[in-house]
Design a protein around this motif. Structure first.
Motif, PDB file in Angstrom:
ATOM      1  N   GLY A 115       1.322  -1.850  -2.624  1.00 62.91           N
ATOM      2  CA  GLY A 115       1.876  -2.235  -1.329  1.00 62.91           C
ATOM      3  C   GLY A 115       2.241  -1.018  -0.517  1.00 62.91           C
ATOM      4  N   SER A 116       2.732  -1.238   0.705  1.00 65.90           N
ATOM      5  CA  SER A 116       3.000  -0.125   1.625  1.00 65.90           C
ATOM      6  C   SER A 116       4.074   0.818   1.108  1.00 65.90           C
ATOM      7  CB  SER A 116       3.411  -0.676   2.996  1.00 65.90           C
ATOM      8  OG  SER A 116       4.498  -1.564   2.864  1.00 65.90           O
ATOM      9  N   LYS A 117       4.984   0.320   0.267  1.00 58.93           N
ATOM     10  CA  LYS A 117       6.050   1.168  -0.267  1.00 58.93           C
ATOM     11  C   LYS A 117       5.882   1.453  -1.754  1.00 58.93           C
ATOM     12  CE  LYS A 117       9.555  -0.315   3.074  1.00 58.93           C
ATOM     13  NZ  LYS A 117      10.907  -0.903   3.248  1.00 58.93           N
ATOM     14  N   GLY A 118       4.775   0.993  -2.338  1.00 54.47           N
ATOM     15  CA  GLY A 118       4.593   1.161  -3.765  1.00 54.47           C
ATOM     16  C   GLY A 118       5.255   0.026  -4.527  1.00 54.47           C
ATOM     17  N   ALA A 119       4.953  -0.065  -5.810  1.00 48.35           N
ATOM     18  CA  ALA A 119       5.548  -1.096  -6.672  1.00 48.35           C
ATOM     19  C   ALA A 119       5.894  -0.416  -7.990  1.00 48.35           C
ATOM     20  CB  ALA A 119       4.581  -2.252  -6.876  1.00 48.35           C
ATOM     21  N   HIS A 120       7.172  -0.126  -8.181  1.00 51.59           N
ATOM     22  CA  HIS A 120       7.600   0.699  -9.306  1.00 51.59           C
ATOM     23  C   HIS A 120       7.202   0.087 -10.650  1.00 51.59           C
ATOM     24  CE1 HIS A 120       9.965   3.637 -11.478  1.00 51.59           C
ATOM     25  NE2 HIS A 120      10.603   2.662 -12.097  1.00 51.59           N
ATOM     26  N   SER A 121       7.397  -1.214 -10.831  1.00 50.75           N
ATOM     27  CA  SER A 121       7.099  -1.825 -12.119  1.00 50.75           C
ATOM     28  C   SER A 121       5.600  -1.818 -12.405  1.00 50.75           C
ATOM     29  CB  SER A 121       7.654  -3.252 -12.181  1.00 50.75           C
ATOM     30  OG  SER A 121       7.151  -4.032 -11.133  1.00 50.75           O
ATOM     31  N   ILE A 122       4.758  -2.009 -11.379  1.00 48.66           N
ATOM     32  CA  ILE A 122       3.316  -1.899 -11.581  1.00 48.66           C
ATOM     33  C   ILE A 122       2.944  -0.469 -11.945  1.00 48.66           C
ATOM     34  CG2 ILE A 122       1.072  -1.989 -10.420  1.00 48.66           C
ATOM     35  CD1 ILE A 122       1.957  -4.429  -8.939  1.00 48.66           C
ATOM     36  N   ASN A 123       3.530   0.494 -11.239  1.00 48.45           N
ATOM     37  CA  ASN A 123       3.257   1.893 -11.547  1.00 48.45           C
ATOM     38  C   ASN A 123       3.618   2.218 -12.993  1.00 48.45           C
ATOM     39  OD1 ASN A 123       2.433   2.305  -8.914  1.00 48.45           O
ATOM     40  ND2 ASN A 123       4.392   3.141  -8.238  1.00 48.45           N
ATOM     41  N   GLN A 124       4.786   1.761 -13.448  1.00 45.59           N
ATOM     42  CA  GLN A 124       5.216   2.056 -14.809  1.00 45.59           C
ATOM     43  C   GLN A 124       4.291   1.407 -15.836  1.00 45.59           C
ATOM     44  OE1 GLN A 124       7.607   4.225 -15.821  1.00 45.59           O
ATOM     45  NE2 GLN A 124       7.692   4.750 -13.648  1.00 45.59           N
ATOM     46  N   ALA A 125       3.816   0.200 -15.541  1.00 45.60           N
ATOM     47  CA  ALA A 125       2.883  -0.461 -16.451  1.00 45.60           C
ATOM     48  C   ALA A 125       1.585   0.340 -16.564  1.00 45.60           C
ATOM     49  CB  ALA A 125       2.606  -1.881 -15.980  1.00 45.60           C
ATOM     50  N   VAL A 126       1.120   0.883 -15.435  1.00 39.94           N
ATOM     51  CA  VAL A 126      -0.084   1.718 -15.461  1.00 39.94           C
ATOM     52  C   VAL A 126       0.178   2.987 -16.264  1.00 39.94           C
ATOM     53  CG1 VAL A 126      -1.661   3.102 -14.047  1.00 39.94           C
ATOM     54  CG2 VAL A 126      -1.004   0.807 -13.305  1.00 39.94           C
ATOM     55  N   PHE A 127       1.314   3.623 -16.036  1.00 41.20           N
ATOM     56  CA  PHE A 127       1.647   4.832 -16.801  1.00 41.20           C
ATOM     57  C   PHE A 127       1.680   4.535 -18.301  1.00 41.20           C
ATOM     58  CE2 PHE A 127       4.373   6.304 -12.939  1.00 41.20           C
ATOM     59  CZ  PHE A 127       3.223   6.666 -12.270  1.00 41.20           C
ATOM     60  N   ASP A 128       2.284   3.406 -18.676  1.00 44.04           N
ATOM     61  CA  ASP A 128       2.414   3.037 -20.089  1.00 44.04           C
ATOM     62  C   ASP A 128       1.053   2.803 -20.745  1.00 44.04           C
ATOM     63  OD1 ASP A 128       5.152   3.126 -19.780  1.00 44.04           O
ATOM     64  OD2 ASP A 128       5.414   0.949 -19.637  1.00 44.04           O
ATOM     65  N   LEU A 175      -2.734   3.808  -6.086  1.00 47.87           N
ATOM     66  CA  LEU A 175      -1.917   4.021  -4.895  1.00 47.87           C
ATOM     67  C   LEU A 175      -0.470   3.733  -5.284  1.00 47.87           C
ATOM     68  CD1 LEU A 175      -4.174   2.369  -2.188  1.00 47.87           C
ATOM     69  CD2 LEU A 175      -4.368   4.587  -3.320  1.00 47.87           C
ATOM     70  N   THR A 176       0.284   4.787  -5.474  1.00 49.61           N
ATOM     71  CA  THR A 176       1.605   4.684  -6.103  1.00 49.61           C
ATOM     72  C   THR A 176       2.739   4.393  -5.142  1.00 49.61           C
ATOM     73  OG1 THR A 176       2.071   7.047  -5.830  1.00 49.61           O
ATOM     74  CG2 THR A 176       0.885   6.374  -7.829  1.00 49.61           C
ATOM     75  N   GLY A 177       2.552   4.684  -3.843  1.00 45.70           N
ATOM     76  CA  GLY A 177       3.700   4.769  -2.952  1.00 45.70           C
ATOM     77  C   GLY A 177       4.347   6.136  -3.131  1.00 45.70           C
ATOM     78  N   GLN A 178       5.209   6.506  -2.211  1.00 48.45           N
ATOM     79  CA  GLN A 178       5.777   7.853  -2.230  1.00 48.45           C
ATOM     80  C   GLN A 178       6.740   8.086  -3.393  1.00 48.45           C
ATOM     81  OE1 GLN A 178       4.573   9.988   0.316  1.00 48.45           O
ATOM     82  NE2 GLN A 178       5.315  11.479  -1.161  1.00 48.45           N
ATOM     83  N   GLN A 179       7.489   7.050  -3.776  1.00 48.35           N
ATOM     84  CA  GLN A 179       8.554   7.213  -4.764  1.00 48.35           C
ATOM     85  C   GLN A 179       8.034   7.690  -6.122  1.00 48.35           C
ATOM     86  OE1 GLN A 179      10.847   3.664  -5.411  1.00 48.35           O
ATOM     87  NE2 GLN A 179      12.123   4.583  -7.003  1.00 48.35           N
ATOM     88  N   ASP A 180       6.915   7.169  -6.582  1.00 46.36           N
ATOM     89  CA  ASP A 180       6.401   7.494  -7.913  1.00 46.36           C
ATOM     90  C   ASP A 180       5.237   8.475  -7.887  1.00 46.36           C
ATOM     91  OD1 ASP A 180       8.235   5.812  -9.195  1.00 46.36           O
ATOM     92  OD2 ASP A 180       6.929   4.069  -8.978  1.00 46.36           O
ATOM     93  N   TRP A 181       4.941   9.028  -6.735  1.00 43.62           N
ATOM     94  CA  TRP A 181       3.780   9.901  -6.603  1.00 43.62           C
ATOM     95  C   TRP A 181       3.897  11.158  -7.463  1.00 43.62           C
ATOM     96  CZ3 TRP A 181      -0.683  11.857  -6.182  1.00 43.62           C
ATOM     97  CH2 TRP A 181      -0.889  13.189  -5.789  1.00 43.62           C
ATOM     98  N   GLU A 182       5.052  11.809  -7.461  1.00 45.65           N
ATOM     99  CA  GLU A 182       5.197  13.048  -8.229  1.00 45.65           C
ATOM    100  C   GLU A 182       5.034  12.806  -9.721  1.00 45.65           C
ATOM    101  OE1 GLU A 182       8.679  15.259  -7.280  1.00 45.65           O
ATOM    102  OE2 GLU A 182       8.152  15.514  -5.170  1.00 45.65           O
ATOM    103  N   GLU A 216       3.002 -12.306 -14.839  1.00 41.93           N
ATOM    104  CA  GLU A 216       4.395 -12.137 -14.447  1.00 41.93           C
ATOM    105  C   GLU A 216       4.795 -10.672 -14.541  1.00 41.93           C
ATOM    106  OE1 GLU A 216       6.201 -14.446 -13.095  1.00 41.93           O
ATOM    107  OE2 GLU A 216       4.629 -15.950 -13.384  1.00 41.93           O
ATOM    108  N   ASN A 217       5.681 -10.272 -13.668  1.00 42.60           N
ATOM    109  CA  ASN A 217       6.097  -8.879 -13.576  1.00 42.60           C
ATOM    110  C   ASN A 217       6.601  -8.332 -14.915  1.00 42.60           C
ATOM    111  OD1 ASN A 217       6.628  -6.741 -11.372  1.00 42.60           O
ATOM    112  ND2 ASN A 217       8.568  -6.764 -12.498  1.00 42.60           N
ATOM    113  N   ASN A 218       7.405  -9.121 -15.626  1.00 43.32           N
ATOM    114  CA  ASN A 218       8.008  -8.638 -16.868  1.00 43.32           C
ATOM    115  C   ASN A 218       7.046  -8.643 -18.053  1.00 43.32           C
ATOM    116  OD1 ASN A 218       7.845 -11.370 -17.265  1.00 43.32           O
ATOM    117  ND2 ASN A 218      10.012 -11.692 -17.691  1.00 43.32           N
TER     118      ASN A 218
END
Length: 366
Positions: free
Chosen positions: A191-204, A218-225, A310-312
């Motif tokens: 999404g336009s601001k990123g999705a932290h839980s999706i990002n973490q699932a990808v990292f995992d 596409l991580t959004g700015q918050q999880d980009w680094e 589901e997200n969880n």
């Protein structure tokens, strides 16, 4: 024709309005965009050069008793500001796509023709309120008609896509991200601001994913680094298969065009972008807001074009689910065909024509 667009909040309402504006621009004498104070839409509209004005607005349904008085004051202030804007601009038609910012404008705009576009399958509370004022209600999908009075004029147009979204030859699209044609591509959109839980699932699940696919993330700015640090720590051959970006603008057409599978939230844009590109998807509805994303995801899943997780549960299921889908090309092809059936490439033009029609009716009355 003088067109006043009132759209605020997230990109779910702003992007469709921008798409329609691109289509109708040559038939408009003047355009004014009204958004909420401090909203994200100001920066998006600034890229178009369209004049922009702000008004106060806030929701009143479901807010706590401590916040309610302040929100009512904001609503009253927004109504006064809307009246001044309407008096000065004298629009022929008002175009709403969502957000509480449109409510005071609708209240103040008695006597002016109004078109409401509903991006999601199920309208939120603000859109249901705006429907009472609309002369015409445009819908993304036929299934949304059940949420509106039969006395209203309702037109199914489809989801209007931004003009810059185009289909790119896959070989060219792969080259944009230095990907190979030997492995499939998983496109992850938060999404336009990123999705932290999706990002973490990808990292995992990243090492598992990268043994079978290439990942455009596409991580959004918050999880980009964090994403970039993970990429740099990967073995060279795996690092070439992982391309994280905080956000994409001009390259989004290439991103969609090179993907074999999408992992995404289920905002309104999925109802337009995924069908246009015929992309099967794993959808993860955002769980902390109104259920509209769940309804969108269910619609695409019941059509056979997507799967809903589901997200969880995402982190535990992602690796196996991606492997299951990518290991069955025929299933992916079938899902893609079912997604393509829902495409509406002329949606922006249909809505533009409705705006012109209302403006002409308004002009005859003046």
């Amino acid at each position: 024709m003088r067109l006043l667009i009132c759209a605020g909040g997230t990109g779910g309402g702003v992007y469709p309005a921008l798409a329609v504006l691109q289509t109708v621009a040559d038939r408009v004498e003047q355009t004014l965009w009204v958004g909420g104070q401090g909203g994200m839409e100001a920066a998006l509209v600034a890229r178009t050069g369209v004049p922009f004005a702000e008004i106060s607005a806030a929701g009143v349904h479901g807010v706590g008793l401590t916040a309610l008085p302040g929100n009512l004051i904001k609503l009253g202030r927004g109504y006064s500001q809307a009246r001044r804007i309407l008096r000065d601009f004298q629009p022929h038609v008002l175009f709403f796509t969502g957000g509480y910012v449109a409510v005071p404008m609708a209240l103040a705009g008695a006597g002016v023709r109004k078109l409401l576009y509903v991006p999601d399958i199920e309208p939120g509370l603000a859109l249901k309120a705006l429907a009472k004022f609309a002369n015409i209600i445009a819908l993304t999908d036929e299934s949304s008609t059940r949420y509106f009075s039969k006395k209203k004029q309702v037109v199914v147009t489809g989801y209007p896509l931004r003009g810059e979204l185009q289909k790119v030859p896959r070989e060219q699209a792969l080259q944009t991200f230095k990907f190979t044609a030997e492995l499939p591509v998983l496109l992850v959109i938060g999404g336009s601001k990123g999705a932290h839980s999706i990002n973490q699932a990808v990292f995992d699940n990243l090492p598992t994913l990268l043994h079978k696919t290439q990942v455009l993330h596409l991580t959004g700015q918050q999880d980009w680094e964090e994403a970039n640090s993970i990429r740099l720590a990967l073995e060279v051959h795996l690092g070439a298969r992982y391309q994280p970006y905080p956000y994409l603008h001009e390259e989004m057409s290439a991103a969609f065009s090179c993907a074999n599978l999408v992992l995404s939230r289920a905002g309104a844009s999925t109802l337009g972008e995924l069908p246009f590109y015929g992309l099967p998807a794993i959808l993860v509805p955002y769980p902390y807001a109104w259920r509209y994303q769940k309804v969108n995801a269910n619609h695409l899943t019941q059509s056979g074009a997507a799967l809903t997780v589901e997200n969880n549960e995402l982190s535990d299921r992602l690796g196996a689910l991606v492997d299951e889908l990518l290991s069955d090309p025929q299933r992916l092809t079938d899902m893609g065909k079912k997604m393509s059936v829902m495409a509406a490439p002329d949606a922006a033009r249909k809505i533009a024509d409705l705006l012109v029609l209302l403006a002409e009716e308004q002009g005859k009355e003046r």
